[in-house]
Design a protein around this motif. Structure first.
Motif, mmCIF file in Angstrom:
data_model
loop_
_atom_site.group_PDB
_atom_site.id
_atom_site.type_symbol
_atom_site.label_atom_id
_atom_site.label_comp_id
_atom_site.label_asym_id
_atom_site.label_seq_id
_atom_site.Cartn_x
_atom_site.Cartn_y
_atom_site.Cartn_z
ATOM 1 N N VAL A 28 -32.741 -1.177 -21.249
ATOM 2 C CA VAL A 28 -32.429 -0.340 -22.408
ATOM 3 C C VAL A 28 -32.702 1.132 -22.122
ATOM 4 O O VAL A 28 -31.847 1.982 -22.361
ATOM 5 C CB VAL A 28 -33.222 -0.799 -23.655
ATOM 6 C CG1 VAL A 28 -32.979 0.126 -24.829
ATOM 7 C CG2 VAL A 28 -32.845 -2.229 -24.020
ATOM 8 N N VAL A 29 -33.873 1.456 -21.595
ATOM 9 C CA VAL A 29 -34.256 2.870 -21.450
ATOM 10 C C VAL A 29 -33.849 3.488 -20.126
ATOM 11 O O VAL A 29 -33.836 4.713 -19.990
ATOM 12 C CB VAL A 29 -35.769 3.087 -21.704
ATOM 13 C CG1 VAL A 29 -36.145 2.697 -23.118
ATOM 14 C CG2 VAL A 29 -36.615 2.342 -20.697
ATOM 15 N N LEU A 67 -40.255 -5.168 -28.894
ATOM 16 C CA LEU A 67 -39.885 -4.427 -27.688
ATOM 17 C C LEU A 67 -38.561 -3.681 -27.895
ATOM 18 O O LEU A 67 -38.447 -2.505 -27.536
ATOM 19 C CB LEU A 67 -39.776 -5.369 -26.489
ATOM 20 C CG LEU A 67 -39.373 -4.706 -25.176
ATOM 21 C CD1 LEU A 67 -40.430 -3.700 -24.729
ATOM 22 C CD2 LEU A 67 -39.150 -5.756 -24.098
ATOM 23 N N LYS A 68 -37.580 -4.360 -28.451
ATOM 24 C CA LYS A 68 -36.277 -3.733 -28.694
ATOM 25 C C LYS A 68 -36.438 -2.507 -29.582
ATOM 26 O O LYS A 68 -35.917 -1.428 -29.267
ATOM 27 C CB LYS A 68 -35.326 -4.747 -29.343
ATOM 28 C CG LYS A 68 -33.936 -4.211 -29.596
ATOM 29 C CD LYS A 68 -33.032 -5.281 -30.175
ATOM 30 C CE LYS A 68 -33.228 -5.352 -31.664
ATOM 31 N NZ LYS A 68 -32.198 -6.125 -32.364
ATOM 32 N N ASN A 69 -37.175 -2.639 -30.661
ATOM 33 C CA ASN A 69 -37.382 -1.509 -31.566
ATOM 34 C C ASN A 69 -38.151 -0.380 -30.884
ATOM 35 O O ASN A 69 -37.858 0.794 -31.101
ATOM 36 C CB ASN A 69 -38.116 -1.968 -32.828
ATOM 37 C CG ASN A 69 -37.270 -2.872 -33.683
ATOM 38 O OD1 ASN A 69 -36.041 -2.840 -33.618
ATOM 39 N ND2 ASN A 69 -37.907 -3.712 -34.482
ATOM 40 N N THR A 70 -39.115 -0.718 -30.059
ATOM 41 C CA THR A 70 -39.881 0.283 -29.316
ATOM 42 C C THR A 70 -38.971 1.039 -28.351
ATOM 43 O O THR A 70 -39.037 2.268 -28.250
ATOM 44 C CB THR A 70 -41.040 -0.377 -28.548
ATOM 45 O OG1 THR A 70 -41.879 -1.070 -29.479
ATOM 46 C CG2 THR A 70 -41.865 0.648 -27.802
ATOM 47 N N CYS A 71 -38.118 0.317 -27.650
ATOM 48 C CA CYS A 71 -37.181 0.961 -26.708
ATOM 49 C C CYS A 71 -36.229 1.901 -27.439
ATOM 50 O O CYS A 71 -35.965 3.014 -26.981
ATOM 51 C CB CYS A 71 -36.386 -0.097 -25.951
ATOM 52 S SG CYS A 71 -37.370 -1.008 -24.753
ATOM 53 N N TYR A 72 -35.700 1.454 -28.558
ATOM 54 C CA TYR A 72 -34.771 2.301 -29.315
ATOM 55 C C TYR A 72 -35.478 3.549 -29.853
ATOM 56 O O TYR A 72 -34.892 4.624 -29.913
ATOM 57 C CB TYR A 72 -34.109 1.521 -30.444
ATOM 58 C CG TYR A 72 -33.135 0.478 -29.944
ATOM 59 C CD1 TYR A 72 -32.534 0.573 -28.685
ATOM 60 C CD2 TYR A 72 -32.810 -0.629 -30.702
ATOM 61 C CE1 TYR A 72 -31.652 -0.381 -28.231
ATOM 62 C CE2 TYR A 72 -31.913 -1.587 -30.255
ATOM 63 C CZ TYR A 72 -31.340 -1.455 -29.015
ATOM 64 O OH TYR A 72 -30.464 -2.394 -28.560
ATOM 65 N N ARG A 73 -36.751 3.415 -30.221
ATOM 66 C CA ARG A 73 -37.508 4.584 -30.668
ATOM 67 C C ARG A 73 -37.656 5.579 -29.519
ATOM 68 O O ARG A 73 -37.470 6.789 -29.695
ATOM 69 C CB ARG A 73 -38.893 4.169 -31.182
ATOM 70 C CG ARG A 73 -39.758 5.362 -31.626
ATOM 71 C CD ARG A 73 -41.185 4.966 -31.951
ATOM 72 N NE ARG A 73 -41.850 4.163 -30.954
ATOM 73 C CZ ARG A 73 -42.387 4.613 -29.821
ATOM 74 N NH1 ARG A 73 -42.329 5.898 -29.520
ATOM 75 N NH2 ARG A 73 -42.993 3.805 -28.982
ATOM 76 N N ILE A 74 -37.956 5.072 -28.337
ATOM 77 C CA ILE A 74 -38.088 5.948 -27.165
ATOM 78 C C ILE A 74 -36.768 6.651 -26.880
ATOM 79 O O ILE A 74 -36.744 7.855 -26.604
ATOM 80 C CB ILE A 74 -38.577 5.135 -25.940
ATOM 81 C CG1 ILE A 74 -40.046 4.761 -26.126
ATOM 82 C CG2 ILE A 74 -38.373 5.911 -24.642
ATOM 83 C CD1 ILE A 74 -40.589 3.795 -25.088
ATOM 84 N N LEU A 75 -35.668 5.919 -26.975
ATOM 85 C CA LEU A 75 -34.356 6.540 -26.745
ATOM 86 C C LEU A 75 -34.063 7.632 -27.778
ATOM 87 O O LEU A 75 -33.527 8.686 -27.439
ATOM 88 C CB LEU A 75 -33.242 5.486 -26.777
ATOM 89 C CG LEU A 75 -33.160 4.567 -25.569
ATOM 90 C CD1 LEU A 75 -32.055 3.530 -25.770
ATOM 91 C CD2 LEU A 75 -32.922 5.345 -24.296
ATOM 92 N N ARG A 76 -34.395 7.366 -29.026
ATOM 93 C CA ARG A 76 -34.174 8.386 -30.073
ATOM 94 C C ARG A 76 -34.992 9.637 -29.787
ATOM 95 O O ARG A 76 -34.516 10.752 -29.943
ATOM 96 C CB ARG A 76 -34.552 7.827 -31.453
ATOM 97 C CG ARG A 76 -33.490 6.990 -32.093
ATOM 98 C CD ARG A 76 -33.795 6.697 -33.548
ATOM 99 N NE ARG A 76 -35.114 6.150 -33.787
ATOM 100 C CZ ARG A 76 -35.418 4.858 -33.744
ATOM 101 N NH1 ARG A 76 -34.493 3.971 -33.449
ATOM 102 N NH2 ARG A 76 -36.632 4.439 -33.994
#
Length: 161
Positions: A28-29, A67-76
């Motif tokens: 993801v990241v 994990l998915k939500n954490t990755c998307y937060r990092i991307l944002r």
């Protein structure tokens, strides 16, 4: 705060998943440091909110959602930043060496996640749907579109070379 028994159970569940968590986060990241941060943040959040897990049999999908939500937060958060290392040199084409890795990195984070879980981690479509809390049809469509995009991207690459 989790009891000693909960701590042991949590540790027994997380240890075998560490590689999978990292591979999913990296898909993801697309960055080693961010993937490691995402896994660490995910494990911390899961541990601190262990009492919110209703069914222990649903641990894997639960932690994967975190994990998915954490990755998307990092991307944002990273969307607002442009590292100097990523800026192309003047006169340099942004994609000089087009290959599978480059084509993969151009997929959406959702597509990279589905591809990683299906092909790299070996999950079946129903398992991916359960892990991501999404319908099976969505996962099938995402995989199909990702394969098509990769095929197109790599075909264009071969023609251009």
């Amino acid at each position: 705060m989790p009891s000693q028994t909960d701590k042991l159970w949590f540790s027994e569940q997380v240890r075998p998943m560490l590689d999978t968590l990292y591979h999913v986060a990296y898909a993801v990241v697309q960055n080693d440091a961010d993937a490691q941060d995402a896994v660490q943040d995910c494990i911390e959040k899961a541990y601190l909110s262990l009492d919110m897990l209703r069914e222990r049999s649903r641990f894997r999908p639960w932690i994967m959602r975190i994990l998915k939500n954490t990755c998307y937060r990092i991307l944002r958060e990273k969307k607002r930043l442009i590292p100097f290392d990523d800026l192309p040199e003047s006169g340099e084409e942004p994609f000089d060496s087009l290959d599978l890795k480059a084509a993969f990195s151009r997929l959406s984070p959702e597509s990279r996640l589905a591809i990683t879980l299906y092909y790299y981690e070996g999950y079946r479509i129903p398992e991916i749907a359960a892990l991501l809390n999404e319908p099976e049809g969505t996962i099938k469509s995402r995989l199909s579109r990702a394969r098509k995009a990769l095929r197109q991207d790599l075909t264009v690459t071969e023609v251009c070379l």
